[in-house]
Every structure is written in C-alpha cells, then in structure tokens.
Design an enzyme around this catalytic site. Structure first.
Site, PDB file in Angstrom:
ATOM      1  N   GLU A 377      26.163  61.830  33.156  1.00  0.00           N
ATOM      2  CA  GLU A 377      25.124  60.806  33.348  1.00  0.00           C
ATOM      3  C   GLU A 377      23.900  61.189  32.536  1.00  0.00           C
ATOM      4  OE1 GLU A 377      23.860  59.862  37.337  1.00  0.00           O
ATOM      5  OE2 GLU A 377      25.914  59.778  38.087  1.00  0.00           O
ATOM      6  N   ASN A 378      23.321  60.185  31.879  1.00  0.00           N
ATOM      7  CA  ASN A 378      22.053  60.365  31.199  1.00  0.00           C
ATOM      8  C   ASN A 378      21.491  58.980  30.910  1.00  0.00           C
ATOM      9  OD1 ASN A 378      20.743  61.098  28.029  1.00  0.00           O
ATOM     10  ND2 ASN A 378      20.012  62.109  29.868  1.00  0.00           N
TER      11      ASN A 378
END
Length: 475
Positions: A377-378
């Site tokens: 996730e980013n």
C-alpha cells in the site's frame, strides 16, 4: 540521452483494496456481521455514532456487485496485479452462533467461496495476478461474542481454519498470499486508542491481541508451507504498516527515540517473525505485560514470512518524550525545527508528501530484515478530492506529485541502493469507505460518485499507467 531505469519484468504493479471498504452487501450470500458492521452502526443503547459522517460500509462502492467493472478498470490502467481482501464472514458461515466451548469449526459457506472464485478466475483470464489478503480488519463478530476474538488464544485455530479453506479453494489460482494487513492498526487502534473496531481502550489488551495475531499468522503459514506449497506452490507473508521515522534533530535522545518508534511500530511484529524475538525496547518498557512465546510457538513464528509486505504513506520527525506507550513514548511531527513542513499536506492531517523518507524506509527494511519487499500500500489523500467539483476533481495534481516522487524513490532504492523490491500497489483503486473518516476522505485513483456509483479515472491513474509502462521491463 540517458537510458530509462527499469524494474524487473516480473515486478507486480497494481492497486489495493479492502473488502469492508468496497464490497457493501453485508448480508449477501449469508455473510454475517464483522466487528466493523457493529462498530459503524450507532450503539443501540446510547445512539452514539463513531464514524465522522455517520456512514458505514453497507454500500461502500458496491463492489460485491460491480467487481467486473472494477477488473475492467484495472485492465484499463495497465495493472498486472490486484491486491484485495476476502471477507472472513462471507467464507465461513457463522449463522450458528454456538458457544465459547464450541468443539467443531463453523461450516464453509459454499456460496461465498463461489463468489470469490469467480473474481479470481476473471482476474487470471485478464492477465492480472491476484494477491489475496486474508484479513483486513473485519473479524467476524461471532468470534468476539463467543470468546473475545483476538483477546483469546482460541482465535488462532479459527483463523487457521479460515485460511485453510481459502488456500484449498483458491490455491490453484492464487500464488501470492498475505495473512494480515496492518497488524499495528488492528492492535493499537482497535484495543489501545479505541478509535477503530472493536473500540476498546486498554494498557494490556493491545499486546495480547498482537501476540495472537502473530501466532495466527505463523500457524496459517505453517499449514500453507506444509500442505499447499507442495501442490500449488506460492508465496506467503504479512503486510506491516509503518511510516518512515527520522530524527527531529541531531540530539542523541532524538536518535534513540527514532529507533524506539521503529521498534514499536514495525519491530513489534516484524522482529518476532523475522528475528524470533520482540525488540528489547518493548521488553524494557512493558515488562510482564508483553507476552512470551513458548519454545514450540517460537519455532513456528520465526521465519514465517517469505517477504516483507509494507504499507506506508508518510514520514514523521521523532523526538523523545510523551507517555504514549504505543508509540514507544515518543513524539512525532512533520514540521522541521525551522518551522517548515516536510512536504505537501494531505487531506489527512498526519500525512505529507516526502519521497526521501520512503527511500530511507525501504533501505531500513531491507537492511534490517533481509527479505524482498512487496510495497502493498502507498497512496495520498489529496485535498482537491473534496474541494473541487466535477470534472476538475479528476485533475488530482497533489496525488500525481506524490506518486511521481514515491515511484522515483522506489526506483532509486532498487537501482542505486540495491534494495530488492518486488511490487508496488497504490492505495487505492477506488475512493471508498475510509474507516472512521467514512466517505469524507478519498484515496482513490478513481473518483466514485457515491450517489450513482459511477467511476471516473483521475489523472493519477493515467500517470501510474504511463510510469509503470515506461519502467517495467518487457519480455
């Protein structure tokens, strides 16, 4: 003209979502409530509402019904992978509430299995690698009612049973598995600060919950390696949530506090799994409140992840001080000593754009744990998502700036620093239900009109498609 640096041809690029945040249809296919169904609805006794806009995930982005449309979006964005989570209470039938001393596992919900298998088959047909997260915060409420959920060691057996069902039902299609997403958030925000489901606040419970999460992860991995890998192959790991921590200044106490912040945010879970013990700073501060691993358990826990899954968004400047044990008694900010901000401020106050911090974090993880990193996730919640009308809202300049900086930092870490990075999943494919923010915060590269559920690609989706098209080697 300089040659464009490339990522390996097997690099996974795509988007991440969480089941409760996108699916909706909470009762479909005999799904029973999770702790987030309970938490998002007003307390029947007090009427108190815990979600900022009074909403819930009852509808979310209606992806339970619109999943084909979402896969079509993934294809249009050039994604070669999709990380999504499965709803535990849609796979296992908890309609028979049973008792705390229940001796048999709850039955498999065959309709739920069929639903997810259809999604997986369509992803594979579309040339998109499915990366499945087994748990993204939505513990079945039935397990809380029976014995307290994550607070009781019984949960380990229930989680492993659920994992086994998924491995055996989908193992021929899924080669990348993640047991848990954000174990810090599950433990600290759910049982320490009390701001996430189930909304408990205690000085002892977070450490018990974390211990049972680690054991659940490890024993699920043991089954996977013993029974699934010989038949289907595949990789399995866990996704840690943690920002980059940098010293506020060059004082020794700030440098020490920065390491302590890393220990309490990431090392709390990563050190047992990759090194076989809790960080010394946790033991020193918590003493007898930090559970011990038995010799038998530790043999299963140590080495129980094939990679390091990383969920990360921002950078914090750390100082010593404060009484908050969940942060290692540290204070953090995103303002330098001279009063300037690290970077562009997100809609979410605790997030800013600071790509150098991302590069530092990738190097720290690689050097500390020596496992390939999957960035799971980013992303960035741009202020423009809530300030601009259609169609101007689709020009999410701040989010594009964020992704440009962070993808470049990833590339530099891989090429210049020698960090082994295997994936990048942007958060998120869609604007969706953002936990206690409800629908007041948007992280998606796709704008969702919640009244009509119509999807509109933002500029950030086009940017990422172009960037990864340019930077992944073609076979």
């Amino acid at each position: 003209m300089a040659e464009t640096l490339k990522l390996p041809s097997d690099f996974l690029y795509g988007y991440a979502t969480g089941a409760y945040q996108i699916e909706g249809s909470p009762n479909a296919l005999n799904r029973t409530p999770s702790i987030w169904d309970t938490f998002t609805h007003p307390d029947p006794k007090t009427g108190k509402q815990k979600i900022q806009d009074g909403s819930s995930g009852d509808v979310a982005t209606d992806s339970f019904n619109r999943w084909r449309e979402d896969i079509a979006l993934l294809k249009s964005y050039g994604a070669n992978a999709y990380r999504f989570s499965i709803s535990w209470s849609r796979i296992i039938d908890f309609s028979d509430k049973g008792t705390a001393d229940k001796t048999e596992f709850d039955p498999v919900n065959k309709e739920g299995v069929k639903h997810y298998r259809e999604i997986l088959e369509e992803l594979v047909r579309s040339g998109i690698t499915p990366c499945v997260t087994l748990y993204h915060w939505d513990l079945p409420q039935a397990l809380v009612d029976r014995y307290g959920g994550w607070l009781d060691r019984k949960v380990v057996d229930d989680f492993v049973h659920y994992a086994q069902v998924c491995f055996n039902a989908f193992g021929d299609l899924v080669k990348h598995w993640i047991t848990f997403s954000d174990p810090y958030c599950i433990s600290a925000l759910g049982y320490g600060y009390g701001v996430y489901a189930p909304g408990r606040s205690s000085s002892t419970e977070p450490w018990i919950v974390a211990h049972n999460l680690i054991l659940s992860h490890a024993y699920a991995v043991k089954y996977f390696r013993d029974k699934v890998v010989p038949v289907h192959g595949g990789l399995i790991g866990i996704s840690m949530d943690g920002g980059s921590f940098l010293p506020y200044d060059d004082k020794p106490e700030s440098i020490q506090a920065t390491q302590r912040a890393k220990d309490f945010r990431v090392g709390w879970f990563a050190d047992p799994i990759y090194k076989g013990h809790y960080p010394a700073s946790l033991k020193e501060m918590l003493k007898e409140r930090l559970p011990d691993f038995s010799t038998e358990d530790l043999a299963v826990v140590k080495g129980s992840s094939d990679f390091f899954g990383l969920n990360t968004y921002t950078t914090d400047l750390v100082q010593d001080g404060g009484r908050d044990e969940l942060s290692g008694r540290t204070k953090s900010s995103m303002t330098r000593p001279d009063g300037t901000l690290l970077g562009t401020q997100a809609h979410v106050p605790i997030f800013q754009t600071y790509p150098p911090g991302f590069r530092v974090l990738l190097n720290y993880i690689w050097k500390t744990y020596a496992k390939p990193i999957y960035v799971t996730e980013n992303g960035f919640a741009a202020k423009s998502d809530l300030l601009l009308p259609m169609p101007e809202v689709l020009h999410d300049v701040d989010r594009v700036e964020y992704f440009r900086g962070y993808t470049d930092a990833l590339l530099q870490a891989a090429h210049s620093d020698g960090v082994v990075i295997k994936s990048y999943f942007a958060w998120s494919l869609l604007d969706n239900f953002e936990w206690t923010d409800g629908y007041t915060t948007r992280f998606g590269v796709t704008y969702v009109d919640y009244e009509t559920q119509k999807r509109y690609p933002k500029d950030s989706a086009h940017f990422l498609k172009q960037w990864f098209g340019d930077h992944i080697k073609r076979v």
